[in-house]
Write an enzyme that holds these catalytic residues in place. Structure first.
Site, PDB file in Angstrom:
ATOM      1  N   SER A   1      42.870  28.031  38.512  1.00 19.58           N
ATOM      2  CA  SER A   1      43.419  29.343  38.800  1.00 19.58           C
ATOM      3  C   SER A   1      43.597  29.456  40.302  1.00 19.58           C
ATOM      4  CB  SER A   1      42.477  30.432  38.273  1.00 19.58           C
ATOM      5  OG  SER A   1      42.168  30.213  36.901  1.00 19.58           O
TER       6      SER A   1
ATOM      7  N   HIS B   1      48.424  37.827  51.457  1.00 15.67           N
ATOM      8  CA  HIS B   1      49.398  37.809  52.550  1.00 15.67           C
ATOM      9  C   HIS B   1      49.364  39.179  53.218  1.00 15.67           C
ATOM     10  CE1 HIS B   1      51.137  34.078  50.940  1.00 15.67           C
ATOM     11  NE2 HIS B   1      51.052  34.661  49.757  1.00 15.67           N
TER      12      HIS B   1
ATOM     13  N   CYS C   1      42.627  31.631  34.422  1.00 17.03           N
ATOM     14  CA  CYS C   1      42.767  31.132  33.057  1.00 17.03           C
ATOM     15  C   CYS C   1      41.373  30.941  32.472  1.00 17.03           C
ATOM     16  CB  CYS C   1      43.516  29.804  33.030  1.00 17.03           C
ATOM     17  SG  CYS C   1      45.192  29.875  33.673  1.00 17.03           S
TER      18      CYS C   1
END
EC number: 4.1.1.50
Length: 263
Positions: free
Chosen positions: A113, A118, A141
């Site tokens: 995963s 950002h 996941c």
């Protein structure tokens, strides 16, 4: 007590949590605007963001496989972590609809995963309003759930306005071969927030239950001008000027919250 789903093989569901966190500020002069952006750049540089994401990985019970991070010129930073699920006990594999921990309490396939962040500092050249946006994505996941990081991330940033999206994609099979498109109960992202966070924010839900898609908008209720002016004290401002600044800041917050311009 939530019934444990007996699966055939690996849990192939992908659970993705996306944040857009906004910090809003008033910086009157060009020098103050530059100082604010420099302050934000230093406060949320790649090193600090790496620490925040490392804590996120710990909260969801995963292991860091790889880290890529970068500070940008003139402004902004980004960090991406590739993570993997470790062996979870029944008590750790918890998708119960309840809040996760606060800060002081604590891009791959199959079991891999990722978490990314950002940052985007910006300012208006004329009206003095500056904003800082952090975009954070947590995609997992298997058994681990990204919902437990909600409280930590909201409290890790100066969050005036927050938009949160949670979606579950793919399917997994139980031992009888029946497909399951979600493996836990959820009716609102708000149920994963602590009571103090719920009380602090005005919130709106837009959920599409049949598509396993959940969306929550949040805007801070309390407004103290001293928390929004940079480089000056609100008490030193002329009352008319202070009111004008407050009006501009509130309008900025409303426009971001509703994703439309206010005429």
């Amino acid at each position: 007590m939530e019934t444990k789903l007996q699966l055939h093989g690996f849990n192939n569901l992908t659970k993705s949590l996306s944040f857009n966190i906004y910090d809003i500020c008033y910086a009157q002069t060009e020098e103050q605007r530059e100082a604010y952006i420099d302050y934000i750049d230093e406060m949320y540089n790649a090193e600090r963001l790496t620490q925040i994401l490392t804590d996120v990985v710990k909260i969801i019970g995963a292991n860091v496989l790889n880290i890529a991070r970068q500070d940008y010129e003139p402004h902004g930073a980004s960090v991406t972590m590739l993570i993997a699920e470790h062996e979870l006990s029944d008590s750790e594999a918890n998708n119960e609809e309840s809040p996760g921990p606060l800060p002081d309490t604590i891009v791959a396939h199959l079991d891999k995963s990722h978490v990314t962040v950002h940052t985007y500092p910006e300012s208006h050249p004329h009206d003095g309003v500056s904003t800082f946006r952090a975009d954070i994505d947590v995609s997992t996941c298997g058994l681990i759930s990204p919902l437990k990081v909600l409280n930590y991330l909201i409290h890790s940033f100066d969050s005036d306005v927050v938009t949160v999206d949670y979606r579950v994609r793919g399917f997994t099979r139980d031992v009888d071969g029946t497909k399951h498109y979600i493996d836990h109960d959820i009716n609102s992202i708000q149920n994963y927030l602590t009571e103090d966070t719920q009380n602090a924010y005005q919130m709106i839900d837009v959920n599409v239950y049949q598509e396993n898609l959940f969306h929550t908008k949040m805007m801070l209720k309390e407004f103290n001008l001293d928390n929004y002016v940079f480089g000056v004290n609100a008490g030193d401002l002329d009352p008319a000027e202070a009111q004008s600044i407050e009006d501009r800041l509130r309008r900025e917050m409303l426009e971001i919250f509703y994703s439309r311009n206010v005429e």
